[in-house]
Motif scaffolding. Structure first.
Motif, short mmCIF file in Angstrom:
data_model
loop_
_atom_site.label_atom_id
_atom_site.label_comp_id
_atom_site.label_asym_id
_atom_site.label_seq_id
_atom_site.Cartn_x
_atom_site.Cartn_y
_atom_site.Cartn_z
N GLU A 11 -3.06 -11.34 9.01
CA GLU A 11 -3.73 -11.27 7.81
C GLU A 11 -3.07 -11.82 6.49
O GLU A 11 -2.10 -11.40 6.24
CB GLU A 11 -4.38 -9.82 7.46
N ALA A 12 -3.96 -12.45 5.80
CA ALA A 12 -3.33 -13.11 4.43
C ALA A 12 -3.78 -12.56 3.45
O ALA A 12 -5.11 -12.17 3.40
CB ALA A 12 -3.00 -14.76 4.57
N ALA A 81 -0.32 -5.95 -7.62
CA ALA A 81 -0.61 -6.24 -6.19
C ALA A 81 -0.84 -5.05 -5.39
O ALA A 81 -0.82 -5.19 -4.05
CB ALA A 81 0.56 -7.40 -5.61
N ASN A 82 -1.09 -3.92 -6.15
CA ASN A 82 -1.39 -2.64 -5.31
C ASN A 82 -2.54 -2.93 -4.45
O ASN A 82 -3.50 -3.29 -4.94
CB ASN A 82 -1.48 -1.47 -6.22
N PRO A 83 -2.81 -2.34 -3.12
CA PRO A 83 -3.69 -2.58 -2.25
C PRO A 83 -4.82 -1.85 -3.02
O PRO A 83 -4.79 -0.55 -3.55
CB PRO A 83 -3.34 -1.66 -0.88
N GLY A 84 -5.96 -2.41 -2.84
CA GLY A 84 -7.16 -1.78 -3.17
C GLY A 84 -7.33 -2.11 -4.67
O GLY A 84 -8.38 -1.73 -5.31
N TRP A 90 -7.92 -8.28 -0.66
CA TRP A 90 -6.60 -8.37 -0.80
C TRP A 90 -6.51 -9.43 -1.87
O TRP A 90 -6.09 -10.67 -1.35
CB TRP A 90 -5.86 -8.47 0.39
N GLY B 50 2.93 -6.54 3.96
CA GLY B 50 2.02 -6.59 4.85
C GLY B 50 0.60 -6.09 4.07
O GLY B 50 0.42 -5.63 3.11
N ALA B 51 -0.38 -6.29 4.87
CA ALA B 51 -1.95 -5.84 4.50
C ALA B 51 -1.91 -4.30 4.20
O ALA B 51 -1.53 -3.69 5.05
CB ALA B 51 -2.72 -6.31 5.57
N GLY B 52 -2.36 -4.10 3.19
CA GLY B 52 -2.35 -2.37 2.68
C GLY B 52 -1.13 -2.16 2.34
O GLY B 52 -1.00 -0.75 2.22
N GLU B 53 -0.09 -2.76 1.96
CA GLU B 53 1.08 -2.50 1.53
C GLU B 53 1.41 -2.92 0.23
O GLU B 53 1.00 -4.00 -0.33
CB GLU B 53 2.34 -3.14 2.36
N SER B 54 2.16 -2.00 -0.84
CA SER B 54 2.24 -2.46 -1.99
C SER B 54 3.58 -3.14 -1.85
O SER B 54 4.49 -3.08 -1.41
CB SER B 54 2.50 -1.25 -2.95
#
Lengths: 224, 224
Positions: A11-12, A81-84, A90, B50-54
């Motif tokens: 996943e990118a 770039a925090n998730p969410g 993303w 990673g996806a979902g990682e800060s």
DNA sequence: TAAATAGTGTCTATTAGACAATATTAG
DNA sequence: CTAATATTGTCTAATAGACACTATTTA
């Protein structure tokens, strides 16, 4: 929800964004350009970085589209770039700080200048971005020529002082301000004088360079 | 060459990277952790977010893998996202600054401490990243508790002084240093004293907080 | 006591805030 | 002249560099 997958099968990020805190100072107030979005929240102008494009170029391109201004003072602020952070997926954003003269008009009818330090309902993480920008510009004020972005090519010291006061969010004694700004070595007299309205005409100054540069390193108290 | 395409059909970044400038100070020198890559160039430790990682979590995770250290002082430096910066493809990197105590040993046999200000053949844009990190840590030294990352829980002022000197790349008068560091309000006496070797035992100090914080704002001359 | 390291006191130059005093213009 | 704005000069407090001097330990 946007997604993306790279050629290795992982996943990118779905895209790379740029958000810009565009500041100016008018009548002693520090203003930021914000667009109004449907739910009433404010949002910073921004866009997506194209493949093969540097984020700073994206920021400049989007600013030109939204305000028609070119040759803007732009610097990178930080990556958010925090998730969410972006509901679309993303999408890390590289936030930028930009400064323009006070007569800059937004082209986009949804965009308007609002007080940078006022309480506003910002969308996403834009409140954090604005706060980071204010800290940055306050911190650099007396060590760099950031104010170049707001001031015209030549200006009287009184004009410079209102800009500096708007950024620093405090008041400076005119005499002390003149002494200290000259002492930074960032400005030089043009030899011209202005003369608008009553009172003694003011000598005009210009920045020795309009490229982003670092001052002699003189400290100055900010508002507490 | 890695590529990625998002669900909207546009080219997307192939990945999001993190590179970390891990610094410490030993014997008056500022050191940076570098890995040696096949062609003889040095590279900063890093990895992919990673996806979902800060990104900061990525930086901490990778540092834990490479040095076993946890509870590290980490802060974001800047995003490096110029096209072509990574030969693997469109991979922006969010650079981080981290500081660890001088007894930290790399686990990776290819990684070693090298002088931060020495001339090295850095890979990619890592030379820019290191330079940015040095400017940042020098600039923050006397306005923040960055040195927390390098100093142990309690320390004599002489120890703090060698660390500050390594970062600022200059020499401080011991008396003046003690006066000024105490005046920042960042440290407080523990009440204990050390006593190793001849000479009067030194009073021990600790930082009032070990969380990243901003000092009282006292200036200090750096090396010219 | 001598050597070594830690800590205190003080002198001076620089910087910044405050503000009085002077200068130059319009009306 | 008066009002308004610009500019110069000066006083004072705070800060930083330098360095002499005192304090406390080991050998």
């Amino acid at each position: 929800m946007w997604t993306a997958r790279n050629s290795e099968g992982y996943e990118a990020p779905a895209a790379l964004a740029v958000d810009t805190v565009l500041l100016t100072a008018r009548a002693g107030d520090l203003l930021v350009l914000a667009t109004q979005i449907d739910d009433g929240h404010r949002a910073l102008p921004g866009g997506l970085v194209g493949a093969g494009e540097s984020p700073e170029d994206t920021a400049r391109r989007k600013l030109a589209e939204k305000t028609g201004v070119t040759d803007v003072y732009v610097e990178q602020l930080a990556a958010f770039a925090n998730p969410g952070r972006d509901p679309r997926g993303w999408i890390p954003s590289i936030a930028h700080l930009a400064l323009v003269p006070p007569d800059t008009k937004p082209r986009d009818p949804d965009a308007a200048w609002i007080t940078a330090r006022g309480r506003h309902r910002w969308a996403f993480d834009h409140h954090d971005i604005v706060r980071t920008a204010l800290n940055r510009v306050e911190g650099k004020l007396w060590w760099s020529n950031v104010a170049v972005g707001i001031l015209p090519a030549s200006f009287p010291l009184s004009k410079a002082r209102t800009v500096y006061e708007a950024i620093a969010h405090t008041h400076y004694d005119p005499a002390t301000f003149a002494r200290d700004l000259k002492a930074t070595g960032l400005i030089e007299p043009t030899g011209e004088t202005s003369a608008q309205g009553p009172g003694r005409p003011a000598a005009l100054y210009r920045f020795t360079t309009r490229d982003p540069s670092w001052g002699a390193g003189r400290r100055k108290r900010m508002a507490t």
